[in-house]
Design a protein around this motif. Sequence first.
Motif, mmCIF file in Angstrom:
data_model
loop_
_atom_site.group_PDB
_atom_site.id
_atom_site.type_symbol
_atom_site.label_atom_id
_atom_site.label_comp_id
_atom_site.label_asym_id
_atom_site.label_seq_id
_atom_site.Cartn_x
_atom_site.Cartn_y
_atom_site.Cartn_z
ATOM 1 N N LEU A 53 5.591 0.700 0.924
ATOM 2 C CA LEU A 53 5.442 1.706 1.969
ATOM 3 C C LEU A 53 5.144 3.073 1.372
ATOM 4 O O LEU A 53 4.214 3.765 1.800
ATOM 5 C CB LEU A 53 6.719 1.769 2.812
ATOM 6 C CG LEU A 53 6.762 2.844 3.905
ATOM 7 C CD1 LEU A 53 5.687 2.602 4.953
ATOM 8 C CD2 LEU A 53 8.149 2.886 4.562
ATOM 9 N N TYR A 54 5.914 3.473 0.364
ATOM 10 C CA TYR A 54 5.748 4.807 -0.196
ATOM 11 C C TYR A 54 4.448 4.929 -0.981
ATOM 12 O O TYR A 54 3.890 6.025 -1.089
ATOM 13 C CB TYR A 54 6.948 5.170 -1.076
ATOM 14 C CG TYR A 54 8.268 5.194 -0.327
ATOM 15 C CD1 TYR A 54 8.309 5.321 1.057
ATOM 16 C CD2 TYR A 54 9.484 5.069 -0.991
ATOM 17 C CE1 TYR A 54 9.504 5.332 1.762
ATOM 18 C CE2 TYR A 54 10.689 5.087 -0.311
ATOM 19 C CZ TYR A 54 10.691 5.217 1.070
ATOM 20 O OH TYR A 54 11.883 5.231 1.759
ATOM 21 N N ASP A 55 3.959 3.817 -1.531
ATOM 22 C CA ASP A 55 2.678 3.847 -2.242
ATOM 23 C C ASP A 55 1.511 4.114 -1.304
ATOM 24 O O ASP A 55 0.525 4.750 -1.683
ATOM 25 C CB ASP A 55 2.446 2.517 -2.973
ATOM 26 C CG ASP A 55 3.235 2.415 -4.268
ATOM 27 O OD1 ASP A 55 3.775 3.449 -4.721
ATOM 28 O OD2 ASP A 55 3.338 1.304 -4.810
ATOM 29 N N ILE A 56 1.601 3.616 -0.072
ATOM 30 C CA ILE A 56 0.447 3.695 0.823
ATOM 31 C C ILE A 56 0.569 4.793 1.868
ATOM 32 O O ILE A 56 -0.439 5.238 2.436
ATOM 33 C CB ILE A 56 0.208 2.323 1.513
ATOM 34 C CG1 ILE A 56 -1.234 2.200 1.971
ATOM 35 C CG2 ILE A 56 1.172 2.094 2.683
ATOM 36 C CD1 ILE A 56 -1.628 0.787 2.373
ATOM 37 N N VAL A 57 1.775 5.276 2.135
ATOM 38 C CA VAL A 57 1.961 6.216 3.245
ATOM 39 C C VAL A 57 1.232 7.535 3.004
ATOM 40 O O VAL A 57 0.813 8.202 3.965
ATOM 41 C CB VAL A 57 3.464 6.440 3.531
ATOM 42 C CG1 VAL A 57 4.101 7.339 2.467
ATOM 43 C CG2 VAL A 57 3.668 7.015 4.924
ATOM 44 N N GLY A 58 1.031 7.915 1.759
ATOM 45 C CA GLY A 58 0.308 9.144 1.481
ATOM 46 C C GLY A 58 -1.167 9.085 1.819
ATOM 47 O O GLY A 58 -1.841 10.125 1.875
ATOM 48 N N LYS A 59 -1.672 7.882 2.067
ATOM 49 C CA LYS A 59 -3.098 7.699 2.378
ATOM 50 C C LYS A 59 -3.382 7.733 3.879
ATOM 51 O O LYS A 59 -4.537 7.668 4.286
ATOM 52 C CB LYS A 59 -3.585 6.373 1.800
ATOM 53 C CG LYS A 59 -3.388 6.242 0.297
ATOM 54 C CD LYS A 59 -3.771 4.852 -0.182
ATOM 55 C CE LYS A 59 -3.491 4.690 -1.682
ATOM 56 N NZ LYS A 59 -3.807 3.310 -2.159
ATOM 57 N N ILE B 123 9.036 11.688 2.811
ATOM 58 C CA ILE B 123 7.860 11.020 2.250
ATOM 59 C C ILE B 123 7.080 10.321 3.350
ATOM 60 O O ILE B 123 5.847 10.340 3.377
ATOM 61 C CB ILE B 123 8.289 9.987 1.179
ATOM 62 C CG1 ILE B 123 9.065 10.654 0.046
ATOM 63 C CG2 ILE B 123 7.077 9.230 0.640
ATOM 64 C CD1 ILE B 123 9.679 9.664 -0.928
ATOM 65 N N VAL B 124 7.804 9.721 4.274
ATOM 66 C CA VAL B 124 7.161 8.922 5.324
ATOM 67 C C VAL B 124 6.521 9.795 6.391
ATOM 68 O O VAL B 124 5.359 9.594 6.777
ATOM 69 C CB VAL B 124 8.189 7.956 5.960
ATOM 70 C CG1 VAL B 124 7.551 7.181 7.118
ATOM 71 C CG2 VAL B 124 8.725 6.996 4.912
#
Length: 308
Positions: A59-65, A97-98
């Motif tokens: 989740l944290y790897d992709i949420v910034g995108k 972060i989310v």
Amino acid sequence: MLVRPLGEESLGVRSMSIYVEAKGLKIIIDPGASLAPFRFGLPPHPREFEALRRFRERLYDIVGKVDYLFISHYHRDHFTPPYQGLYMGTGPRDYEIVYGGKVVFAKDYSSVNPSQRIRGIGLFKAVKGIVREWIPCDGKVIEINGTRLVFSKPIPHGKEGSRTGYVVGLAIVDDDDSLAYVPDVQGPLPREAVEFIKAAKAKTVIVGGFPAYLMGRVYNEDDLERSKANLVEIWNSVKPGRLIVAHHLLRVVNWRDYIPRGIEAQTYASMLGLSEDLLEARRRELYQVEDPGKDYVERFRRIKVEED
């Protein structure tokens, strides 16, 4: 349209989290997961905590995108809470972060049951200073860069009058593809869920499956037969290219026994080309094969747990 599962029972955690990339749109649906504090009288096995950790990493790897999030309702396995949570795998500020900088399409917390309302209000108060926008989405149709988001009106979380309240479904439609996502409708049981899915006519349908693990306590044979009939109706009417039956149903190992004949049901794991990792359903077995010890179990018994 790219549809990438992030978390779900077939991936070892309670969740229906999924990433969708459509024309001009990147969105995460239900950015949360949790573990059952006790099942079969046992706390989560260490393997379940490891699966929860891996979910948080994904989740944290992709949420910034992504620029957009959708929260269908306020059960803790469907959103990231604004506090540290053992069974959600969150630190005290992970929610930043989310939600930071995102447009959040969220279930209107004024039309849910009391416990969900408390969580919804608490989440809104925590994130209102960091989100780009918070949009109560029940019943709305919103277009973003040529992709249409169709949000359902509130749908019962299972049987009409259930104390667990209501959810919102989502259909995503672009020029080439379509997805209908209707979580926690227990089969589906509500007619509102069936009609929303039929109206969407989506190529991919993701639906919350029947909670077989609650048979004899909350649900009965009549409920099961109605859920099967509704699933057959969706299958025959919509004829989806993919039907993913998810979440509550996969809390039992023999979940396929509850799928009507002739229906080709997939799981989040099979969408990724993986075998199902039904850790909660296999919790008792995991303790037999990899026993973490009596002290491990006793430590959890001293932790106060808030139930949905």
